[in-house]
Design a protein around this motif. Sequence first.
Motif, mmCIF file in Angstrom:
data_model
loop_
_atom_site.group_PDB
_atom_site.id
_atom_site.type_symbol
_atom_site.label_atom_id
_atom_site.label_comp_id
_atom_site.label_asym_id
_atom_site.label_seq_id
_atom_site.Cartn_x
_atom_site.Cartn_y
_atom_site.Cartn_z
ATOM 1 N N ALA A 159 -8.307 -2.810 25.637
ATOM 2 C CA ALA A 159 -7.855 -2.052 26.800
ATOM 3 C C ALA A 159 -7.993 -2.848 28.094
ATOM 4 O O ALA A 159 -7.223 -2.634 29.041
ATOM 5 N N ASP A 160 -8.950 -3.763 28.149
ATOM 6 C CA ASP A 160 -9.194 -4.510 29.386
ATOM 7 C C ASP A 160 -7.937 -5.224 29.897
ATOM 8 O O ASP A 160 -7.505 -4.966 31.026
ATOM 9 N N PRO A 161 -7.307 -6.111 29.129
ATOM 10 C CA PRO A 161 -6.112 -6.768 29.670
ATOM 11 C C PRO A 161 -4.924 -5.818 29.809
ATOM 12 O O PRO A 161 -4.083 -6.015 30.699
ATOM 13 N N PHE A 162 -4.837 -4.793 28.950
ATOM 14 C CA PHE A 162 -3.741 -3.835 29.095
ATOM 15 C C PHE A 162 -3.824 -3.141 30.454
ATOM 16 O O PHE A 162 -2.803 -2.924 31.112
ATOM 17 N N ILE A 163 -5.016 -2.826 30.877
ATOM 18 C CA ILE A 163 -5.197 -2.174 32.178
ATOM 19 C C ILE A 163 -4.843 -3.130 33.315
ATOM 20 O O ILE A 163 -4.116 -2.776 34.251
ATOM 21 N N HIS A 164 -5.331 -4.377 33.233
ATOM 22 C CA HIS A 164 -5.111 -5.327 34.334
ATOM 23 C C HIS A 164 -3.670 -5.806 34.422
ATOM 24 O O HIS A 164 -3.131 -5.967 35.527
ATOM 25 N N HIS A 200 -0.898 -4.281 32.835
ATOM 26 C CA HIS A 200 0.148 -3.270 32.726
ATOM 27 C C HIS A 200 -0.153 -1.974 33.467
ATOM 28 O O HIS A 200 0.649 -1.529 34.285
ATOM 29 N N VAL A 201 -1.300 -1.360 33.186
ATOM 30 C CA VAL A 201 -1.598 -0.087 33.836
ATOM 31 C C VAL A 201 -1.630 -0.242 35.355
ATOM 32 O O VAL A 201 -1.191 0.654 36.089
ATOM 33 N N THR A 252 -4.647 7.451 30.933
ATOM 34 C CA THR A 252 -3.706 6.359 30.626
ATOM 35 C C THR A 252 -2.339 6.914 30.234
ATOM 36 O O THR A 252 -1.620 6.315 29.450
ATOM 37 N N TYR A 253 -2.003 8.088 30.757
ATOM 38 C CA TYR A 253 -0.649 8.634 30.629
ATOM 39 C C TYR A 253 -0.100 8.833 32.033
ATOM 40 O O TYR A 253 -0.866 9.039 32.985
ATOM 41 N N PHE A 254 1.211 8.760 32.179
ATOM 42 C CA PHE A 254 1.802 8.606 33.503
ATOM 43 C C PHE A 254 3.003 9.526 33.677
ATOM 44 O O PHE A 254 3.614 9.957 32.696
ATOM 45 N N SER A 255 3.350 9.791 34.935
ATOM 46 C CA SER A 255 4.478 10.654 35.237
ATOM 47 C C SER A 255 5.125 10.204 36.539
ATOM 48 O O SER A 255 4.437 9.818 37.482
ATOM 49 N N PHE A 256 6.458 10.247 36.567
ATOM 50 C CA PHE A 256 7.165 9.866 37.785
ATOM 51 C C PHE A 256 8.570 10.450 37.747
ATOM 52 O O PHE A 256 9.031 10.976 36.722
ATOM 53 N N THR A 257 9.244 10.351 38.874
ATOM 54 C CA THR A 257 10.621 10.846 39.007
ATOM 55 C C THR A 257 11.489 9.731 39.555
ATOM 56 O O THR A 257 11.075 8.978 40.437
ATOM 57 N N ASN A 258 12.686 9.639 39.009
ATOM 58 C CA ASN A 258 13.649 8.662 39.512
ATOM 59 C C ASN A 258 15.044 9.273 39.396
ATOM 60 O O ASN A 258 15.514 9.557 38.291
ATOM 61 N N TRP A 276 9.073 -3.466 34.685
ATOM 62 C CA TRP A 276 8.685 -3.048 33.333
ATOM 63 C C TRP A 276 7.562 -2.025 33.436
ATOM 64 O O TRP A 276 6.562 -2.246 34.126
ATOM 65 N N LEU A 277 7.725 -0.907 32.700
ATOM 66 C CA LEU A 277 6.713 0.137 32.597
ATOM 67 C C LEU A 277 6.249 0.183 31.144
ATOM 68 O O LEU A 277 7.067 0.152 30.226
ATOM 69 N N HIS A 278 4.942 0.292 30.920
ATOM 70 C CA HIS A 278 4.386 0.060 29.587
ATOM 71 C C HIS A 278 3.560 1.233 29.062
ATOM 72 O O HIS A 278 2.795 1.850 29.807
ATOM 73 N N THR A 279 3.721 1.494 27.760
ATOM 74 C CA THR A 279 2.799 2.359 27.029
ATOM 75 C C THR A 279 2.062 1.515 25.991
ATOM 76 O O THR A 279 2.500 0.421 25.632
#
Length: 668
Positions: A348-353, A355-356, A374-380, A322-325
């Motif tokens: 933000a504290d639990p969201f970071i621990h 999910h991020v 807190t924005y992300f990028s990847f390739t699949n 699972w990947l989260h925003t």
Amino acid sequence: MASLQRIVAATSSAAIRLAAFVFLRWIPGHHFVPLVFTSLVVYLSSITSLTWGSQPRTRQTNKSQTDKNSRKPVADPAQTGDSVFKTLLGGLPHAKSRWLTYTTVVINIVLTLLCFDFLTRGYLFYPNDDISFSRIGHVSSTTANLVFREPDTAHLPVTVSYQETEENSGSWYEQGMVYSLDNSTDFTVAVTLDNLKPSTSYRYSLSNNRSGTFITSPRPKSPEASRLSFVTSSCLKPNFPYNILSHPLRVPGIEQMTDVLAKLPKLLRPAFMLFLGDFIYIDVPYRFGSSMSHYRSEYRRIYSSPSWSYGSAENRAIDLPWLHTLDDHEIENDWSQGNKTSPYPEAADPFIHYHVAANPPIPSTPFAEPHNVTYFSFTNGPASFFMLDTRTYRTEPAQEHSTILGHAQLQSLLTYISTPEQPGIHWKIVSSSVPFTKNWHVGTTDTWGGFMNERRTVFEAMWRAERDLGVRIILLSGDRHEFGATRFPDPALNLPSNELQPNSPGLGLHEFSVGPLSMFYLPIRTYRQTDNEDVTVKYAPQGNSKFGIIDIVDDLEDVDPSAEAPVPVRSSVLTYSLYVDGAAVWKYRLSVPLDQDPVVHASLSDSAKASRLPSGRVLEDNIPELGLGIAIGAAVGRVPELAKWALGKSQDVYFDLLERLQKAERLS
């Protein structure tokens, strides 16, 4: 004529029953909580007065006469109009039968207790301070991010090991050991498993008896990298619609999704879940607090749900990466106060621990300090992804210089859009927690509809990229508890009006907005096309559980099916399948030609030639378009817009009249 007490009793009883139904089965809004409990107090007071307060107070000397009087009704049924129907459905006392009166009172008390149970059972009895769990987040071709929680120090240190699932030797590779965990991270830790093989199935094992499985993504440019499947949705709340017999932390939508995925062929099993916000609802149905501990407890409760282990051991939802925003209900409804104002830091504290820590890496050009991103990028496989954060950096909407992304994230996104992709990557997929379209006419300013200048900047970059880079850009979003597919045609195409009609496939940037995974939906229709900028492709509001499965594969595709002699061309083909309450109801296809030659290009329509990309097309549609309920819902959905229009017209008339009066006064 009914007495005031009877009117109060009937009104408060109706309020209890209607509010309880809406709260438990329709919308678990926090406004209903005080309404139900206050109405019960008023109802019990009035019903007590009606039933016992009006009895004769004269002393009876004859005991038999006293007993007889005690069984007499308070009033004449002919005068009060009492009936079984009125008593049981209206909540009023019955003049002849105390049993019926008690029954209708009990109904209202039970409904209130059910609301109380839904409100408090999970919060009071499942704090889950001792929960231990593990899950997989982002998986690349050589690594996998693992997050686990272990509050019991007796299990420390925790050894992390993994092996290929198809190995018969039973050899395990030790990744490392975690020696300490403490409350600073709510006893969670992230571990990256590395040196993995591409396109390989693995199982991991922790020494505290936690384990799971995952599959690495394919090696870039390999034959396997031409295919990708993943699932996307948003918004979940345990035990809704409410069921007294259900576990209070059960999430029906996760179980429906698990059943659907288990039936898919192995080749179509999704590589990950792209979850677009509202993983917790801190303020629904009621906010018990805004401290860090309150937010942490909500994450612990969700991860304690038995639905994660629902189904066979080979198809558990907890084993799906699972990947989260982030979205507003993980902070506060319609949040736009930045990342310094409370309760954002606590949220933000639990969201970071949780999910991020397991999310994909940040973009290579974040335009900000990495620890603040807190924005992300990847390739699949055949697609690259940019996961936006539309909450942390936004300002107040609908202002001249409003921003939903913030300067750094906007520049990072524009750089991502304009950068050519590596060979074999034909799709740029941008995810947002809120919709890009302004076709939703309630709460529009909470979406990109409140940031139109910034939206235009992003769209112009996307249109330019589709024209120049040979890729197709797909927008994914959630938040609305409804499904809406929208396309945004490039103005440079100058499409004719017949290609801009509502409910039509065609050219343009495509957005697929879907939710909830497990939550309420609104029967009031608030989505509709009002101009040629945002063209409706499909709208589906019904369903407590909605998710989309996206499958990308190389295939032969007719680039212009409307032509007299369609020409099949090798293409990268994306199919979006919408599932509502566990059933596939709509499928849509987009493609990117891979070997388009001059002969094929000459056979395309003028608009298709200009865009270099074929039109989208509907493959399956089982969503009802007509019906009395839909018509009523559409009419009700226009009430806020009509009220706003009427208010604006009234103001115009008032100021026009005032100007005329002032002009007449000056002339006189």
